[in-house]
Design an enzyme around this catalytic site. Sequence first.
Site, PDB file in Angstrom:
ATOM      1  N   GLU A 146       0.697  -1.202   0.059  1.00 40.58           N
ATOM      2  CA  GLU A 146       0.038  -0.041   0.066  1.00 40.58           C
ATOM      3  C   GLU A 146       1.079   1.279   0.213  1.00 40.58           C
ATOM      4  OE1 GLU A 146      -4.158  -1.298   1.995  1.00 40.58           O
ATOM      5  OE2 GLU A 146      -2.524  -0.970   3.355  1.00 40.58           O
ATOM      6  N   HIS A 266      -9.025   9.100   2.591  1.00 37.44           N
ATOM      7  CA  HIS A 266      -8.628   7.975   1.750  1.00 37.44           C
ATOM      8  C   HIS A 266      -8.693   8.436   0.403  1.00 37.44           C
ATOM      9  CE1 HIS A 266      -8.371   4.232  -0.252  1.00 37.44           C
ATOM     10  NE2 HIS A 266      -8.133   3.756   0.877  1.00 37.44           N
ATOM     11  N   ARG A 312      -0.812   8.601   1.207  1.00 33.72           N
ATOM     12  CA  ARG A 312      -2.172   9.076   1.235  1.00 33.72           C
ATOM     13  C   ARG A 312      -2.570  10.353   1.065  1.00 33.72           C
ATOM     14  NH1 ARG A 312      -5.468   5.060   4.743  1.00 33.72           N
ATOM     15  NH2 ARG A 312      -5.136   3.175   3.342  1.00 33.72           N
ATOM     16  N   HIS A 373     -11.564   9.461   6.193  1.00 37.61           N
ATOM     17  CA  HIS A 373     -11.176   8.214   6.583  1.00 37.61           C
ATOM     18  C   HIS A 373     -10.691   7.872   7.800  1.00 37.61           C
ATOM     19  CE1 HIS A 373     -10.405   3.940   5.778  1.00 37.61           C
ATOM     20  NE2 HIS A 373      -8.935   3.870   5.519  1.00 37.61           N
ATOM     21  N   ARG A 408      -1.504   9.133   8.818  1.00 36.13           N
ATOM     22  CA  ARG A 408      -1.208   7.520   8.980  1.00 36.13           C
ATOM     23  C   ARG A 408      -0.953   6.960   7.935  1.00 36.13           C
ATOM     24  NH1 ARG A 408      -4.906   3.235   8.521  1.00 36.13           N
ATOM     25  NH2 ARG A 408      -6.421   4.664   7.591  1.00 36.13           N
TER      26      ARG A 408
HETATM   27  C1  SIN Z   1      -7.515   0.402   2.091  1.00 38.65           C
HETATM   28  O1  SIN Z   1      -7.631  -0.878   2.032  1.00 38.65           O
HETATM   29  O2  SIN Z   1      -7.240   1.219   1.504  1.00 38.65           O
HETATM   30  C2  SIN Z   1      -7.626   0.819   3.476  1.00 38.65           C
HETATM   31  C3  SIN Z   1      -6.440   0.690   4.660  1.00 38.65           C
HETATM   32  C4  SIN Z   1      -6.196   1.659   5.737  1.00 38.65           C
HETATM   33  O3  SIN Z   1      -6.916   2.702   5.573  1.00 38.65           O
HETATM   34  O4  SIN Z   1      -5.422   1.288   6.419  1.00 38.65           O
END
Ligand code: SIN
Length: 430
Positions: A146, A266, A312, A373, A408
Amino acid sequence: MNEAWSADKVTSNSAEDTVQTDILIIGAGLAGLSTALALPKSLSVTVLSKSAIEVCSSHYAQGGIAASLDKNDRVADHIADTLVAGAGLCETDNTTNILSAGQQAVQWLCEQGVPFTLIPQHERQPYNNVNPLAAFQTSDLHLTKEGGHGCRRVAHADDATGRHIMEALTLKAQAASNITILPYHEALSLLKNSANPNKQCQGALVFDYHNQRKLTFHSRAVVLASGGLGQLFKRASAPNVCVGDGVMMAWQAGCRLANLEFIQFHPTGLALDNSSFLISEALRGEGGRLYCPQTGKRFMLDIDKRAELAPRDIVARAIAEQINKNGLGYVNLDVSHLPAEFLQAHFPQIYQTLLELGIDITTDPIPVAPTAHYSCGGVVTSANGLTDVAGLYAAGEVAYTGLHGANRLASNSLLECVVVGRNIATDLPR
Ligand code: SIN
């Protein structure tokens, strides 16, 4: 008398509408249940859920839980990526403490029966230290990537990690003889004992929606695990119970709050009508690309060398800028270049949900826009969850340990819930 109490796990006195329990936990998400399950069986534990048990942000978490599990990864790298994403505002000691417990926390979840996605059998390492409690080891887990992570570090259960974790822990908690979960019980305020020199928190005033009455819970300690405040925003990924009431109660009780201005957006909420459905960052981790619907330009390439996998805040701001320019209310996330079988196997929930809405992600672009988010700030606590008020602990999104700084790092929050929840259980006076 409420049926749930007749289980003899807590003692109630309906005449006075008071309930006695050793530990009161406000919130039945991952932080609340991790604490409850880690407490000694000799303590009676009551867990309150404002709505149905599954109505909590943990349940909706898609991506996964970040921990340094790969043989080429190091905890120091996870810490470094977290500090970079947090933009210099993380509390280094608490960050180190929490992230260093990552492997142990994931191992514990395996032992609770969480069905994490595994790497294929033929790629697994032989076990050198088989744990009979776990069906598999952390080295067997498939790791996804991610934004902001320098390597694959996110353990997941398909694309519905939160749901799978919560289902496993809820089963364990329901089976535990010392834990009572009370759905539709909303905490209204915390009780402090003014006769006690420490003004110790010793319970809460609660509204029981089943019986439409107020109850006073008396306990030795209270754990606030009530979630975040996403519903203060127009578009949010959090369920409608997340209105910041935990932060409000802690403030009224005398706790410090920190960094509430750092609300994480998000980048890719589904931009279809009033949907609150999230399009997991793991789709970008596996190669998803963002395009401007008007020009067809892959705009992240001009913004950051990590492109769609920048942290993010950077991706969300870039999308917001495109939306402001194009006036359409969305940009496109495209994964149609990835094999259809891979998408269907790794993202079954997203694939199916969008198909029902008329979008086949194997061929069609997905309209996305930033959505509120996560609250990076909250009630100030130590890495053991202790707040400024004696007897009051906080964990999960309601709390501020300093792990998230100004932003975060994806999938660090489920980890924080488990680690701090379990730390609280160790810290609580016996
Ligand atoms: C996501 O699956 O994009 C959310 C993961 C997160 O917010 O930690």
